[in-house]
Design a protein around this motif. Structure first.
Motif, short mmCIF file in Angstrom:
data_model
loop_
_atom_site.label_atom_id
_atom_site.label_comp_id
_atom_site.label_asym_id
_atom_site.label_seq_id
_atom_site.Cartn_x
_atom_site.Cartn_y
_atom_site.Cartn_z
N GLN A 169 8.62 62.44 60.53
CA GLN A 169 9.45 63.09 59.53
C GLN A 169 8.80 64.38 59.04
O GLN A 169 9.47 65.40 58.85
N ALA A 170 7.48 64.34 58.84
CA ALA A 170 6.76 65.56 58.44
C ALA A 170 6.84 66.61 59.54
O ALA A 170 7.00 67.81 59.26
N LEU A 171 6.72 66.18 60.79
CA LEU A 171 6.84 67.11 61.91
C LEU A 171 8.22 67.75 61.92
O LEU A 171 8.35 68.97 62.14
N ALA A 172 9.25 66.97 61.68
CA ALA A 172 10.61 67.52 61.65
C ALA A 172 10.75 68.59 60.58
O ALA A 172 11.44 69.61 60.78
N MET A 173 10.09 68.39 59.45
CA MET A 173 10.14 69.39 58.38
C MET A 173 9.46 70.68 58.81
O MET A 173 9.96 71.78 58.55
N LEU A 174 8.32 70.57 59.48
CA LEU A 174 7.64 71.78 59.97
C LEU A 174 8.49 72.49 61.01
O LEU A 174 8.60 73.73 61.00
N ARG A 175 9.09 71.73 61.90
CA ARG A 175 9.95 72.34 62.92
C ARG A 175 11.13 73.07 62.29
O ARG A 175 11.59 74.09 62.82
N ALA A 176 11.62 72.54 61.18
CA ALA A 176 12.75 73.18 60.51
C ALA A 176 12.36 74.49 59.84
O ALA A 176 13.21 75.34 59.60
N GLY A 177 11.07 74.64 59.55
CA GLY A 177 10.60 75.87 58.92
C GLY A 177 9.82 75.68 57.64
O GLY A 177 9.49 76.67 56.96
N LEU A 178 9.50 74.44 57.26
CA LEU A 178 8.72 74.21 56.05
C LEU A 178 7.37 74.89 56.15
O LEU A 178 6.68 74.79 57.17
N GLU A 179 6.98 75.56 55.07
CA GLU A 179 5.67 76.17 54.98
C GLU A 179 4.88 75.49 53.86
O GLU A 179 5.23 75.61 52.69
N LEU A 180 3.85 74.76 54.24
CA LEU A 180 2.90 74.15 53.31
C LEU A 180 1.51 74.61 53.74
O LEU A 180 0.90 73.98 54.61
N PRO A 181 1.02 75.70 53.19
CA PRO A 181 -0.26 76.26 53.65
C PRO A 181 -1.42 75.30 53.54
O PRO A 181 -2.36 75.35 54.35
N ASP A 182 -1.40 74.40 52.56
CA ASP A 182 -2.48 73.45 52.36
C ASP A 182 -2.18 72.16 53.13
O ASP A 182 -1.21 71.47 52.83
N ASN A 183 -3.03 71.85 54.11
CA ASN A 183 -2.79 70.64 54.90
C ASN A 183 -2.91 69.36 54.07
O ASN A 183 -2.42 68.30 54.49
N ALA A 184 -3.54 69.44 52.92
CA ALA A 184 -3.59 68.27 52.04
C ALA A 184 -2.18 67.92 51.56
O ALA A 184 -1.82 66.75 51.44
N ASP A 185 -1.36 68.94 51.29
CA ASP A 185 0.03 68.70 50.91
C ASP A 185 0.81 68.08 52.07
O ASP A 185 1.66 67.21 51.87
N LEU A 186 0.51 68.53 53.28
CA LEU A 186 1.17 67.98 54.45
C LEU A 186 0.81 66.51 54.64
O LEU A 186 1.66 65.68 54.99
N ALA A 187 -0.46 66.17 54.42
CA ALA A 187 -0.89 64.77 54.50
C ALA A 187 -0.13 63.92 53.49
O ALA A 187 0.31 62.81 53.81
N LEU A 188 0.04 64.42 52.28
CA LEU A 188 0.79 63.68 51.27
C LEU A 188 2.25 63.54 51.68
O LEU A 188 2.90 62.54 51.36
#
Length: 319
Positions: free
Chosen positions: A54-73
């Motif tokens: 699901q997180a990968l799908a968000m990145l593919r859609a164009g989500l920008e979360l510069p901090d990978n800690a936010d991506l982990a959450l």
């Protein structure tokens, strides 16, 4: 349909007092089935194990979360400890949102000491404390950044959820025919246990955005789960391991070389996941002799404040 097999047993006084049945599949480096037990082909609900996809799908859609800690959450099933809650709230604030935008149910923290402090202070349930709040905050951030509506972000026909469905189907190799609602309110797509193992293999081998999600989780395991959680311990101790549990006794993991596994405990017992995870790692030849994982591999059964038994994998269950 293949019947589940005995995977975990509870032994007291030398006698088997109880047993947890389940299914498991292990994939080799090339993605072929190394071994399996029980039903690994029928559709099942993977629950929170698919959060990395699901997180990968968000990145593919164009989500920008510069901090990978936010991506982990964003791929977490967290304890609701202060660090989890504060980070989820910060993601919302940066996108002009508050806790009220979340559509996950309000809850108390899963971390017992934190929950006890909340109860002592008279703090009520909070959507931010719910274990999926990081995923929901990331979903809302995706909607804001892409100009998608936020009010119905959990609708299965929302572009956010259509992207998640497509990504899960692609990585698992399964055609999704059954959709329901997960405990957090998000759409839940049924795939096979083998498909779940393939999904995790793809997360560690595909590179690009998938590799970024895997790296974020492996770098920040505490944000993925929290204090005294199996995912935290496993990813901290085993180099390069990607591990994610799900409700109703589901577990998936993958090593950096592409070996991957998925497990489903038939009765949904969470206590049975850990011993099987350690047995899977043993089957992969991972050295897990360190004492830090012993409490996951064999969980003591207490009687009268003394250890009188053990919860352990059935010998030969994954042979």
């Amino acid at each position: 349909m293949t019947a589940p097999v005995p995977l975990v047993e509870l032994v007291r006084g030398g006698l088997r007092e109880g047993v947890h049945f389940g299914s498991a599949v292990l994939l080799d480096v090339d993605g072929s089935v190394l071994r399996s037990a029980g039903d690994v082909a029928s559709p099942m609900f993977p629950r929170s194990t698919v959060k990395p996809a699901q997180a990968l799908a968000m990145l593919r859609a164009g989500l920008e979360l510069p901090d990978n800690a936010d991506l982990a959450l964003g791929a977490a099933s967290h304890n609701g400890e202060p660090g989890h809650i504060e980070r989820a709230a910060a993601i919302l604030r940066r996108h002009g949102l508050s806790e009220g935008a979340l559509r996950c149910p309000p809850d108390q923290p899963g971390h017992e000491p934190t929950r006890e402090r909340w109860l002592a202070d008279g703090t009520g349930r909070s959507r931010l404390a719910m274990n999926c709040s990081g995923k929901h905050a990331a979903m809302l951030a995706t909607c804001v950044q892409l100009g998608w509506p936020v009010e119905d972000y959990l609708d299965p026909q929302h572009p956010l959820q259509l992207g998640a469905r497509e990504t899960i189907s692609e990585l698992s190799g399964d055609r999704i025919e059954t959709t329901t609602v997960d405990g957090c309110g998000a759409p839940l797509f049924a795939i096979s246990l083998t498909g779940l193992a393939r999904l995790f293999r793809g997360m560690v081998t595909a590179g690009g955005a998938a590799g970024r999600v895997a790296d974020a989780m492996r770098t920040h395991p505490w944000l993925v789960a929290g204090t005294d959680r199996d995912d935290t311990e496993l990813m901290t101790v085993v180099p390069g391991l990607l591990s994610k549990i799900g409700a109703e006794g589901v577990l998936a993991l993958a090593l950096p070389d592409g070996r991957a596994a998925a497990v489903k405990i038939s009765d949904g017992a969470s206590r049975a996941r850990g011993p099987v995870a350690i047995e899977v790692l043993r089957a992969f030849g991972v050295d897990i002799t360190g004492g830090r994982l012993k409490g996951i591999a064999e969980q003591p059964l207490l009687g009268g404040e003394k250890e009188v038994g053990v919860l352990r994998v059935v010998p030969g269950a994954l042979a």
